[in-house]
Design a protein around this motif. Structure first.
Motif, mmCIF file in Angstrom:
data_model
loop_
_atom_site.group_PDB
_atom_site.id
_atom_site.type_symbol
_atom_site.label_atom_id
_atom_site.label_comp_id
_atom_site.label_asym_id
_atom_site.label_seq_id
_atom_site.Cartn_x
_atom_site.Cartn_y
_atom_site.Cartn_z
ATOM 1 N N SER A 1 14.589 4.373 -3.051
ATOM 2 C CA SER A 1 14.579 5.409 -1.969
ATOM 3 C C SER A 1 13.305 5.383 -1.211
ATOM 4 O O SER A 1 13.382 4.738 0.129
ATOM 5 C CB SER A 1 15.053 6.755 -2.090
ATOM 6 O OG SER A 1 15.075 7.338 -0.813
ATOM 7 N N ASN A 2 12.235 5.305 -1.846
ATOM 8 C CA ASN A 2 10.928 5.281 -1.320
ATOM 9 C C ASN A 2 10.642 3.701 -0.817
ATOM 10 O O ASN A 2 10.123 3.502 0.063
ATOM 11 C CB ASN A 2 9.843 5.746 -2.214
ATOM 12 C CG ASN A 2 9.941 7.298 -2.402
ATOM 13 O OD1 ASN A 2 10.151 7.902 -1.586
ATOM 14 N ND2 ASN A 2 9.463 7.665 -3.585
ATOM 15 N N GLU B 1 14.807 7.393 -6.794
ATOM 16 C CA GLU B 1 13.548 7.890 -5.918
ATOM 17 C C GLU B 1 12.561 6.553 -5.546
ATOM 18 O O GLU B 1 12.266 6.614 -4.455
ATOM 19 C CB GLU B 1 12.670 8.841 -6.766
ATOM 20 C CG GLU B 1 13.171 10.222 -6.968
ATOM 21 C CD GLU B 1 12.552 11.245 -7.818
ATOM 22 O OE1 GLU B 1 12.720 12.366 -7.364
ATOM 23 O OE2 GLU B 1 11.759 11.056 -8.605
ATOM 24 N N ASN B 2 12.337 5.704 -6.562
ATOM 25 C CA ASN B 2 11.562 4.659 -6.091
ATOM 26 C C ASN B 2 12.379 3.685 -5.441
ATOM 27 O O ASN B 2 11.809 3.013 -4.339
ATOM 28 C CB ASN B 2 11.246 3.794 -7.674
ATOM 29 C CG ASN B 2 10.337 4.489 -8.600
ATOM 30 O OD1 ASN B 2 9.536 5.340 -8.205
ATOM 31 N ND2 ASN B 2 10.455 4.261 -9.745
ATOM 32 N N LYS C 1 12.538 3.385 2.424
ATOM 33 C CA LYS C 1 11.855 4.129 3.353
ATOM 34 C C LYS C 1 10.413 3.639 3.862
ATOM 35 O O LYS C 1 10.019 3.599 5.128
ATOM 36 C CB LYS C 1 11.540 5.725 3.074
ATOM 37 C CG LYS C 1 12.653 6.457 2.942
ATOM 38 C CD LYS C 1 12.343 7.728 2.492
ATOM 39 C CE LYS C 1 13.728 8.636 2.080
ATOM 40 N NZ LYS C 1 13.249 9.937 1.291
ATOM 41 N N THR C 2 9.660 2.884 2.967
ATOM 42 C CA THR C 2 8.621 2.562 3.314
ATOM 43 C C THR C 2 8.352 1.178 3.885
ATOM 44 O O THR C 2 7.903 0.812 4.907
ATOM 45 C CB THR C 2 7.618 2.503 1.777
ATOM 46 O OG1 THR C 2 7.440 3.661 1.306
ATOM 47 C CG2 THR C 2 5.874 2.105 2.294
#
Length: 177
Positions: A143-144, A140-141, A147-148
């Motif tokens: 992927s974020n 999740e980290n 994305k960011t």
């Protein structure tokens, strides 16, 4: 009474084998992703993917050992088909889903173990869920971050080393530091 005990063991062996097949799939998927990330020169991401695959190998082995203790035969079949050639952002989105679904399934498997009176196997699933949660958090980290920060994040990772040598995996390796 003996037939009832046998039936209870068979139900636990069934969920253990389902879990083992899920782990075997994760091993294949994560190693494929490791090779692709390494080939694209994302060494740090590739190294962590390999470490997580090693954790999954340990999980598959733990499930196999418990199956044998209960008198069953561990499956060698993986649950699913490996997705190759994924774009880097897709890898982490898919792996978030894979780990989240695994945690959900293992929580259901704990219920089966408890219903069948097998607290040893229930505790095994609990321990492995804790490790799968660490994997999920990492995916999740990452992927974020992708994305960011997008290409800025990936450019920072490009060219990093992936040579990790012997390892206890992602979870146990982090504990050793």
């Amino acid at each position: 009474m003996a037939a009832n005990k046998k039936t209870r063991k068979e139900k636990v062996i069934e969920v253990l084998n389902k879990a083992r097949s899920m782990e075997l799939f994760a091993i294949h998927q994560y190693m494929n992703q490791h090779y692709n990330l390494s080939d694209k020169d994302y060494g740090e991401l590739a190294a962590n993917m390999k470490l997580i695959a090693i954790d999954e190998m340990r999980h598959a082995e733990d499930f196999a050992e418990r199956i044998k203790e209960l008198g069953g035969e561990p499956t060698a079949q993986k649950d699913g088909s490996v997705k190759g050639g994924q774009a880097v952002p897709v890898i982490y989105e898919d792996d978030v889903n894979l780990e989240d679904n695994t945690i959900e399934a293992y929580n259901q498997f704990i219920k089966v173990c408890e219903e069948e009176g097998d607290n040893v196997t229930a505790r095994l699933f609990e321990r492995i869920i804790d490790e799968e949660q660490i994997h999920l958090n990492y995916y999740e980290n990452t992927s974020n971050h992708i994305k960011t920060l997008g290409d800025t994040f990936l450019a920072k990772i490009a060219g990093t080393p992936s040579d990790i040598g012997p390892s206890k995996g992602f979870v146990n390796g982090a504990e050793a530091e």
